[in-house]
Design a protein around this motif. Structure first.
Motif, PDB file in Angstrom:
ATOM      1  N   SER A   6       1.709  14.935  -7.635  1.00 25.81           N
ATOM      2  CA  SER A   6       1.065  15.136  -9.090  1.00 25.81           C
ATOM      3  C   SER A   6      -0.167  14.646  -9.243  1.00 25.81           C
ATOM      4  O   SER A   6      -1.016  15.296  -9.650  1.00 25.81           O
ATOM      5  N   ILE A   7      -0.528  13.431  -8.872  1.00 26.44           N
ATOM      6  CA  ILE A   7      -1.599  12.797  -8.912  1.00 26.44           C
ATOM      7  C   ILE A   7      -2.900  13.524  -7.842  1.00 26.44           C
ATOM      8  O   ILE A   7      -4.025  13.695  -8.195  1.00 26.44           O
ATOM      9  N   LEU A   8      -2.385  13.988  -6.678  1.00 32.17           N
ATOM     10  CA  LEU A   8      -3.122  14.806  -6.026  1.00 32.17           C
ATOM     11  C   LEU A   8      -3.560  16.107  -6.452  1.00 32.17           C
ATOM     12  O   LEU A   8      -4.703  16.601  -6.370  1.00 32.17           O
ATOM     13  N   GLY A   9      -2.570  16.831  -7.099  1.00 39.77           N
ATOM     14  CA  GLY A   9      -2.849  18.055  -7.648  1.00 39.77           C
ATOM     15  C   GLY A   9      -3.789  17.931  -8.910  1.00 39.77           C
ATOM     16  O   GLY A   9      -4.793  18.842  -9.184  1.00 39.77           O
ATOM     17  N   PHE A  10      -3.860  16.768  -9.771  1.00 41.55           N
ATOM     18  CA  PHE A  10      -4.719  16.452 -10.750  1.00 41.55           C
ATOM     19  C   PHE A  10      -6.023  16.171 -10.163  1.00 41.55           C
ATOM     20  O   PHE A  10      -7.083  16.725 -10.425  1.00 41.55           O
ATOM     21  N   ALA A  11      -6.145  15.432  -9.015  1.00 45.91           N
ATOM     22  CA  ALA A  11      -7.451  15.020  -8.509  1.00 45.91           C
ATOM     23  C   ALA A  11      -8.098  16.238  -7.773  1.00 45.91           C
ATOM     24  O   ALA A  11      -9.274  16.243  -7.622  1.00 45.91           O
ATOM     25  N   SER A  12      -7.367  17.049  -7.351  1.00 47.21           N
ATOM     26  CA  SER A  12      -8.110  18.337  -6.669  1.00 47.21           C
ATOM     27  C   SER A  12      -8.656  19.154  -7.524  1.00 47.21           C
ATOM     28  O   SER A  12      -9.558  20.201  -6.836  1.00 47.21           O
ATOM     29  N   ILE A  13      -8.418  19.126  -8.801  1.00 46.73           N
ATOM     30  CA  ILE A  13      -9.430  20.018  -9.913  1.00 46.73           C
ATOM     31  C   ILE A  13     -10.443  19.103 -10.483  1.00 46.73           C
ATOM     32  O   ILE A  13     -11.144  19.706 -11.244  1.00 46.73           O
ATOM     33  N   LEU A  64     -10.689  16.093  -1.324  1.00 47.98           N
ATOM     34  CA  LEU A  64     -10.647  14.672  -1.311  1.00 47.98           C
ATOM     35  C   LEU A  64     -10.495  14.370   0.385  1.00 47.98           C
ATOM     36  O   LEU A  64      -9.750  15.288   1.009  1.00 47.98           O
ATOM     37  N   MET A  65     -11.060  13.362   0.633  1.00 47.93           N
ATOM     38  CA  MET A  65     -10.953  12.931   1.956  1.00 47.93           C
ATOM     39  C   MET A  65      -9.304  12.141   2.051  1.00 47.93           C
ATOM     40  O   MET A  65      -9.009  11.798   1.083  1.00 47.93           O
ATOM     41  N   LEU A  66      -8.966  12.192   3.277  1.00 49.32           N
ATOM     42  CA  LEU A  66      -7.648  11.355   3.565  1.00 49.32           C
ATOM     43  C   LEU A  66      -7.516  10.087   2.569  1.00 49.32           C
ATOM     44  O   LEU A  66      -6.531   9.712   2.221  1.00 49.32           O
ATOM     45  N   TRP A  67      -8.738   9.032   2.928  1.00 55.70           N
ATOM     46  CA  TRP A  67      -8.655   7.752   2.438  1.00 55.70           C
ATOM     47  C   TRP A  67      -8.455   7.874   0.821  1.00 55.70           C
ATOM     48  O   TRP A  67      -8.027   7.207   0.424  1.00 55.70           O
ATOM     49  N   GLN A  68      -9.243   9.024   0.274  1.00 57.02           N
ATOM     50  CA  GLN A  68      -9.138   9.075  -1.247  1.00 57.02           C
ATOM     51  C   GLN A  68      -7.898   9.225  -1.704  1.00 57.02           C
ATOM     52  O   GLN A  68      -7.196   9.104  -2.528  1.00 57.02           O
ATOM     53  N   LYS A  69      -7.290  10.200  -0.770  1.00 61.55           N
ATOM     54  CA  LYS A  69      -5.661  10.642  -1.126  1.00 61.55           C
ATOM     55  C   LYS A  69      -4.627   9.664  -0.941  1.00 61.55           C
ATOM     56  O   LYS A  69      -3.979   9.638  -1.898  1.00 61.55           O
ATOM     57  N   ALA A  70      -4.835   8.776   0.104  1.00 64.85           N
ATOM     58  CA  ALA A  70      -4.142   7.592   0.244  1.00 64.85           C
ATOM     59  C   ALA A  70      -4.207   6.587  -0.634  1.00 64.85           C
ATOM     60  O   ALA A  70      -3.321   6.158  -1.395  1.00 64.85           O
ATOM     61  N   THR A 101     -21.728   6.619  -0.849  1.00 68.80           N
ATOM     62  CA  THR A 101     -20.964   7.490  -1.721  1.00 68.80           C
ATOM     63  C   THR A 101     -20.979   6.880  -3.072  1.00 68.80           C
ATOM     64  O   THR A 101     -20.410   7.492  -4.078  1.00 68.80           O
ATOM     65  N   VAL A 102     -22.146   6.272  -3.565  1.00 69.06           N
ATOM     66  CA  VAL A 102     -22.126   5.625  -4.842  1.00 69.06           C
ATOM     67  C   VAL A 102     -22.345   6.972  -5.814  1.00 69.06           C
ATOM     68  O   VAL A 102     -21.820   6.842  -7.124  1.00 69.06           O
ATOM     69  N   ASN A 103     -22.948   7.934  -5.522  1.00 73.08           N
ATOM     70  CA  ASN A 103     -22.961   9.218  -6.476  1.00 73.08           C
ATOM     71  C   ASN A 103     -21.919   9.873  -6.730  1.00 73.08           C
ATOM     72  O   ASN A 103     -21.954  10.614  -7.759  1.00 73.08           O
ATOM     73  N   LEU A 104     -20.736   9.805  -6.185  1.00 72.37           N
ATOM     74  CA  LEU A 104     -19.566  10.514  -6.415  1.00 72.37           C
ATOM     75  C   LEU A 104     -18.453   9.874  -7.406  1.00 72.37           C
ATOM     76  O   LEU A 104     -18.537   8.564  -7.162  1.00 72.37           O
ATOM     77  N   ILE A 105     -17.811  10.413  -8.153  1.00 71.74           N
ATOM     78  CA  ILE A 105     -16.898   9.926  -9.069  1.00 71.74           C
ATOM     79  C   ILE A 105     -15.665  10.091  -8.488  1.00 71.74           C
ATOM     80  O   ILE A 105     -15.274  11.055  -8.322  1.00 71.74           O
ATOM     81  N   SER A 106     -15.000   8.743  -8.364  1.00 69.92           N
ATOM     82  CA  SER A 106     -13.781   8.781  -7.865  1.00 69.92           C
ATOM     83  C   SER A 106     -12.961   9.220  -8.849  1.00 69.92           C
ATOM     84  O   SER A 106     -12.523   9.112  -9.841  1.00 69.92           O
ATOM     85  N   PRO A 107     -11.609  10.283  -8.325  1.00 69.77           N
ATOM     86  CA  PRO A 107     -10.725  10.632  -9.217  1.00 69.77           C
ATOM     87  C   PRO A 107      -9.685   9.420  -9.893  1.00 69.77           C
ATOM     88  O   PRO A 107      -9.211   9.447 -10.969  1.00 69.77           O
ATOM     89  N   ALA A 108      -9.732   8.469  -9.057  1.00 67.65           N
ATOM     90  CA  ALA A 108      -9.077   7.089  -9.591  1.00 67.65           C
ATOM     91  C   ALA A 108      -9.619   6.487 -10.853  1.00 67.65           C
ATOM     92  O   ALA A 108      -8.651   6.051 -11.489  1.00 67.65           O
ATOM     93  N   SER A 109     -11.005   6.772 -11.102  1.00 63.07           N
ATOM     94  CA  SER A 109     -11.538   6.393 -12.243  1.00 63.07           C
ATOM     95  C   SER A 109     -10.923   7.072 -13.469  1.00 63.07           C
ATOM     96  O   SER A 109     -11.257   6.520 -14.713  1.00 63.07           O
ATOM     97  N   CYS A 110     -10.528   8.188 -13.369  1.00 58.83           N
ATOM     98  CA  CYS A 110     -10.168   9.054 -14.569  1.00 58.83           C
ATOM     99  C   CYS A 110      -8.521   8.698 -15.055  1.00 58.83           C
ATOM    100  O   CYS A 110      -7.876   9.300 -15.671  1.00 58.83           O
ATOM    101  N   CYS A 111      -7.982   8.172 -14.132  1.00 61.15           N
ATOM    102  CA  CYS A 111      -6.464   8.009 -13.955  1.00 61.15           C
ATOM    103  C   CYS A 111      -5.997   6.767 -14.428  1.00 61.15           C
ATOM    104  O   CYS A 111      -5.335   6.097 -13.605  1.00 61.15           O
ATOM    105  N   GLY A 112      -6.261   6.200 -15.775  1.00 61.45           N
ATOM    106  CA  GLY A 112      -6.023   4.972 -16.129  1.00 61.45           C
ATOM    107  C   GLY A 112      -4.282   4.780 -16.328  1.00 61.45           C
ATOM    108  O   GLY A 112      -3.626   5.679 -16.387  1.00 61.45           O
ATOM    109  N   THR A 113      -3.938   3.613 -16.598  1.00 58.74           N
ATOM    110  CA  THR A 113      -2.262   3.399 -16.760  1.00 58.74           C
ATOM    111  C   THR A 113      -1.947   3.642 -18.408  1.00 58.74           C
ATOM    112  O   THR A 113      -2.672   3.188 -19.139  1.00 58.74           O
ATOM    113  N   PRO A 114      -1.030   4.209 -18.523  1.00 57.46           N
ATOM    114  CA  PRO A 114      -0.458   4.716 -19.829  1.00 57.46           C
ATOM    115  C   PRO A 114      -0.057   3.326 -20.325  1.00 57.46           C
ATOM    116  O   PRO A 114       0.379   2.481 -19.724  1.00 57.46           O
ATOM    117  N   THR A 115      -0.236   3.112 -21.599  1.00 59.14           N
ATOM    118  CA  THR A 115       0.113   2.002 -22.403  1.00 59.14           C
ATOM    119  C   THR A 115       1.406   2.154 -22.891  1.00 59.14           C
ATOM    120  O   THR A 115       2.105   3.118 -23.022  1.00 59.14           O
TER     121      THR A 115
END
Length: 152
Positions: A84-91, A103-109, A138-152
């Protein structure tokens, strides 16, 4: 029962510890990017820092603990969440071009390791914060992890 390895006292060598453990059943069952990446890192096929090596070793050991019926391990690795998270990050679009980049392997991991480990009893995330430090190139790239916050 899974043997514990303590690297903090300098008694155990990282490479020796990896060689002593049979990860074959885990590698056959889990073929997700996090497990593949972890295996490559702990076997020095991918160059990484000490903290990443330890995180990868913990991931593999925790998969073993989650599979061991004798262990009272409160977490499980949810492959559905990983997909699910990889599907979201891929778009997620790359800022400079506005189009999704593979995504690169390390980003997926990192995404899978941080979002697919959940508590067995309530499916809450095991990790609520993840610190990712990436080289300046790679500072100019936005990581998908930054948009995937923890639900409250």
């Amino acid at each position: 029962m899974i043997d514990k390895v303590d690297f903090s006292k300098g008694e155990a060598s990282f490479s020796d510890a990896v060689k002593k453990i049979d990860f074959t059943p885990i590698l056959k069952k889990y073929r997700d990017p996090a497990t593949v990446y972890a295996w490559l890192v702990v076997n020095d096929k991918i160059v990484s820092g000490e903290m990443m090596k330890l995180a990868c070793f913990r991931h593999l050991q925790d998969l073993r603990r989650a599979e061991d019926p004798d262990e009272e391990f409160p977490y499980r690795y949810d492959l559905g969440r990983c997909r699910s998270i990889l599907g979201f990050a891929s778009i997620f679009p790359e800022p400079a071009h506005g189009k999704p980049m593979p995504l690169m392997l390390w980003q997926k991991a990192i995404l899978c390791m941080s979002k697919a480990w959940v508590y067995k009893d309530n499916d809450n995330f095991r990790y609520t914060r993840v610190i990712v430090s990436v080289a300046r190139a790679t500072v100019n790239l936005i990581s998908p992890a930054s948009c995937c916050g923890t639900p409250t």
